[in-house]
Design a protein around this motif. Structure first.
Motif, PDB file in Angstrom:
ATOM      1  N   PRO A  21      12.382  17.257   8.831  1.00  0.00           N
ATOM      2  CA  PRO A  21      11.801  18.502   8.327  1.00  0.00           C
ATOM      3  C   PRO A  21      12.114  18.681   6.838  1.00  0.00           C
ATOM      4  CG  PRO A  21      12.754  18.876  10.476  1.00  0.00           C
ATOM      5  CD  PRO A  21      13.114  17.453  10.098  1.00  0.00           C
ATOM      6  N   GLY A  22      11.087  18.969   6.045  1.00  0.00           N
ATOM      7  CA  GLY A  22      11.256  19.145   4.609  1.00  0.00           C
ATOM      8  C   GLY A  22      11.322  17.837   3.845  1.00  0.00           C
ATOM      9  N   ASP A  23      11.177  16.712   4.536  1.00  0.00           N
ATOM     10  CA  ASP A  23      11.335  15.404   3.886  1.00  0.00           C
ATOM     11  C   ASP A  23      10.165  14.469   4.225  1.00  0.00           C
ATOM     12  OD1 ASP A  23      12.246  13.066   2.711  1.00  0.00           O
ATOM     13  OD2 ASP A  23      13.985  12.814   4.036  1.00  0.00           O
ATOM     14  N   ILE A  24       9.085  14.611   3.425  1.00  0.00           N
ATOM     15  CA  ILE A  24       7.966  13.672   3.527  1.00  0.00           C
ATOM     16  C   ILE A  24       7.978  12.862   2.237  1.00  0.00           C
ATOM     17  CG2 ILE A  24       5.449  13.413   3.568  1.00  0.00           C
ATOM     18  CD1 ILE A  24       5.310  15.969   5.233  1.00  0.00           C
ATOM     19  N   ARG A  25       7.970  11.516   2.367  1.00  0.00           N
ATOM     20  CA  ARG A  25       8.075  10.669   1.174  1.00  0.00           C
ATOM     21  C   ARG A  25       6.836   9.814   0.995  1.00  0.00           C
ATOM     22  NH1 ARG A  25      13.890   8.175   2.911  1.00  0.00           N
ATOM     23  NH2 ARG A  25      14.784  10.175   3.598  1.00  0.00           N
ATOM     24  N   ILE A  26       6.412   9.673  -0.277  1.00  0.00           N
ATOM     25  CA  ILE A  26       5.366   8.707  -0.615  1.00  0.00           C
ATOM     26  C   ILE A  26       6.077   7.372  -0.819  1.00  0.00           C
ATOM     27  CG2 ILE A  26       3.476   8.147  -2.183  1.00  0.00           C
ATOM     28  CD1 ILE A  26       3.175  10.857  -0.753  1.00  0.00           C
ATOM     29  N   GLU A  27       5.711   6.382  -0.013  1.00  0.00           N
ATOM     30  CA  GLU A  27       6.435   5.110  -0.050  1.00  0.00           C
ATOM     31  C   GLU A  27       5.470   3.934  -0.139  1.00  0.00           C
ATOM     32  OE1 GLU A  27      10.305   6.300   2.662  1.00  0.00           O
ATOM     33  OE2 GLU A  27       8.557   5.480   3.688  1.00  0.00           O
ATOM     34  N   ASP A  28       6.012   2.801  -0.585  1.00  0.00           N
ATOM     35  CA  ASP A  28       5.261   1.544  -0.527  1.00  0.00           C
ATOM     36  C   ASP A  28       5.544   0.903   0.820  1.00  0.00           C
ATOM     37  OD1 ASP A  28       3.932   1.313  -3.059  1.00  0.00           O
ATOM     38  OD2 ASP A  28       5.936   1.245  -3.953  1.00  0.00           O
ATOM     39  N   ALA A  29       4.494   0.391   1.445  1.00  0.00           N
ATOM     40  CA  ALA A  29       4.662  -0.253   2.745  1.00  0.00           C
ATOM     41  C   ALA A  29       3.758  -1.481   2.770  1.00  0.00           C
ATOM     42  CB  ALA A  29       4.265   0.715   3.866  1.00  0.00           C
ATOM     43  N   PRO A  30       4.143  -2.485   3.580  1.00  0.00           N
ATOM     44  CA  PRO A  30       3.243  -3.637   3.724  1.00  0.00           C
ATOM     45  C   PRO A  30       1.960  -3.203   4.437  1.00  0.00           C
ATOM     46  CG  PRO A  30       5.121  -3.799   5.220  1.00  0.00           C
ATOM     47  CD  PRO A  30       5.375  -2.612   4.350  1.00  0.00           C
TER      48      PRO A  30
ATOM     49  N   MET B 122       0.844  -1.200   0.000  1.00  0.00           N
ATOM     50  CA  MET B 122       0.000   0.000   0.000  1.00  0.00           C
ATOM     51  C   MET B 122       0.880   1.250   0.000  1.00  0.00           C
ATOM     52  SD  MET B 122      -1.228   0.576   3.936  1.00  0.00           S
ATOM     53  CE  MET B 122      -0.040   0.921   5.236  1.00  0.00           C
ATOM     54  N   LYS B 123       0.270   2.377  -0.363  1.00  0.00           N
ATOM     55  CA  LYS B 123       1.004   3.643  -0.360  1.00  0.00           C
ATOM     56  C   LYS B 123       0.800   4.376   0.972  1.00  0.00           C
ATOM     57  CE  LYS B 123       2.280   4.454  -4.896  1.00  0.00           C
ATOM     58  NZ  LYS B 123       3.035   3.171  -4.941  1.00  0.00           N
ATOM     59  N   VAL B 124       1.890   4.981   1.467  1.00  0.00           N
ATOM     60  CA  VAL B 124       1.807   5.809   2.678  1.00  0.00           C
ATOM     61  C   VAL B 124       2.605   7.096   2.441  1.00  0.00           C
ATOM     62  CG1 VAL B 124       1.667   3.780   4.195  1.00  0.00           C
ATOM     63  CG2 VAL B 124       3.889   4.836   3.768  1.00  0.00           C
ATOM     64  N   ALA B 125       2.284   8.137   3.219  1.00  0.00           N
ATOM     65  CA  ALA B 125       3.104   9.354   3.220  1.00  0.00           C
ATOM     66  C   ALA B 125       3.829   9.407   4.557  1.00  0.00           C
ATOM     67  CB  ALA B 125       2.239  10.592   3.025  1.00  0.00           C
ATOM     68  N   ARG B 126       5.158   9.271   4.499  1.00  0.00           N
ATOM     69  CA  ARG B 126       5.943   9.195   5.736  1.00  0.00           C
ATOM     70  C   ARG B 126       6.800  10.431   5.931  1.00  0.00           C
ATOM     71  NH1 ARG B 126       7.769   3.662   5.016  1.00  0.00           N
ATOM     72  NH2 ARG B 126       6.454   2.288   6.254  1.00  0.00           N
ATOM     73  N   PHE B 127       6.794  10.896   7.172  1.00  0.00           N
ATOM     74  CA  PHE B 127       7.682  11.991   7.577  1.00  0.00           C
ATOM     75  C   PHE B 127       9.028  11.387   7.965  1.00  0.00           C
ATOM     76  CE2 PHE B 127       9.660  14.408  10.989  1.00  0.00           C
ATOM     77  CZ  PHE B 127       9.680  15.688  10.474  1.00  0.00           C
ATOM     78  N   HIS B 128      10.112  11.882   7.330  1.00  0.00           N
ATOM     79  CA  HIS B 128      11.454  11.407   7.675  1.00  0.00           C
ATOM     80  C   HIS B 128      12.272  12.470   8.416  1.00  0.00           C
ATOM     81  CE1 HIS B 128      11.658   7.435   5.612  1.00  0.00           C
ATOM     82  NE2 HIS B 128      10.668   7.956   4.919  1.00  0.00           N
TER      83      HIS B 128
END
Ligand SMILES: [Zn+2]
Ligand SMILES: [Zn+2]
Length: 337
Positions: free
Chosen positions: A9-18, A1-7
């Motif tokens: 400041p200034g770095d939020i990534r759309i990632e694949d996650a289980p 599934m797709k998630v939006a993760r905060f890594h």
């Protein structure tokens, strides 16, 4: 599934996650709407001391329970339910629980296709059935409305009051609507950003808009008396200082919006508070009960919210949504994962 993760400041990534798996006492939700607010913009820029990255953000959550298909709204602020504050008085003081945790901060939030509702949320009745006729997007706005409800109940907004709302963002718009629902006589909306003020006024139709000289204008509009209630829905110390000066005798002032951590001190004429018998109150989020009441207000049509949702974006466009919020060119932006 797709998630939006905060890594960072200034770095939020759309990632694949289980897809997450619900443990004992937890609930798995198919997120349908998770709305964005100024807090998300703040986290994106500066991070947050309660967020240990990486973390899926998003705290204005509505979706379906996987398995049953039940339509539900989820609280954002999670009180512990057991401390002295939570147990105090008839209804508790859950909004000031010192052990408070939050969805999207301590736990993965709603910027994801699927999400787990922690057992702690269920233990404090933090999952509400969405009433018939209320859509997922509207239900997701119940969370900010719950915070607004907490603020106005602490500031005792009631019939006949002249109310000033400072700040014409989504929270300011909800304050205008709720003040009307609670019987306010007149509601004035203030913002230094004339464009945002005009956009908000078009939707929530305040009795007057003010974009400069707020204290003088409010005094003029009230025949010199001042406003019964002044609510600051902006992270502005100047607005808070003005709020105290435009309050009527025995007026109530809600410092609804917090100030930046590095600049929280304002100048206050204490004699205004003393001689005019002013009440200054804060507001810190909402309780599970406020969320249920907010959903009810939306369902009854007492506080319409659907027209405040100006943008609906898919999950991969979370950053565009946050950008719209920080530029003040949208009212409410909702993400549809
Ligand atoms: Zn929010
Ligand atoms: Zn507690």
């Amino acid at each position: 599934m797709k998630v939006a993760r905060f890594h960072a400041p200034g770095d939020i990534r759309i990632e694949d996650a289980p897809e997450p798996v619900a443990g004992p006492g937890e609930l798995k939700i198919r997120v349908r709407n998770c709305s964005t607010c100024g807090t998300d913009a703040k986290i994106f820029k500066f991070g947050h001391h309660h967020i240990v990255p990486p973390r899926v953000m998003g705290h204005e959550i509505a979706g379906e329970v996987v398995g049953t298909g039940a339509r539900v709204q989820v609280i954002a602020a999670i009180p512990c339910g057991t401390c002295a504050e939570c147990r105090r008085g008839r209804r508790g003081r859950q909004t000031v629980c010192p052990n408070q945790e939050s969805m999207g901060y301590h736990y993965d939030g709603g910027f994801a296709e699927y999400m787990i509702v922690p057992a702690k949320v269920l233990a404090v009745d933090g999952v509400n059935a969405i009433p018939d006729g209320v859509g997922f997007a509207e239900a997701s706005v119940a969370e900010p409305l719950a915070c607004v409800l907490n603020g106005q109940s602490l500031a005792r907004v009631g019939p006949g009051d002249d109310v000033v709302v400072m700040g014409a963002g989504p929270i300011g718009c909800l304050h205008v609507r709720l003040a009307r629902a609670r019987g306010a006589a007149r509601v004035f909306l203030v913002d230094v950003n004339a464009g945002r003020l005009a956009m908000a006024a078009e939707l929530v139709r305040p009795d007057a808009v003010i974009d400069s000289d707020a204290v003088e204008q409010v005094l003029k509009l009230t025949g010199g008396r001042g406003a019964d209630v002044v609510i600051t829905a902006a992270a502005s110390g100047a607005a808070q200082e003005q709020a105290v000066r435009m309050a009527a005798r025995q007026g109530r002032i809600s410092f609804f919006g917090g100030l930046p951590k590095d600049d929280p001190v304002i100048a206050l004429d204490s004699n205004l508070v003393h001689y005019r018998e002013l009440t200054i109150v804060g507001a810190n989020g909402s309780s599970p009960a406020h969320n249920a009441q907010a959903l009810q207000l939306v369902a009854e049509g007492a506080v319409p919210v659907s027209d405040l949702i100006t943008h609906r974006l898919p999950l991969p466009q979370v950053l565009d949504g946050i950008d719209l919020v920080s530029r003040g060119t949208a009212i409410k932006v909702t993400i549809e994962p």
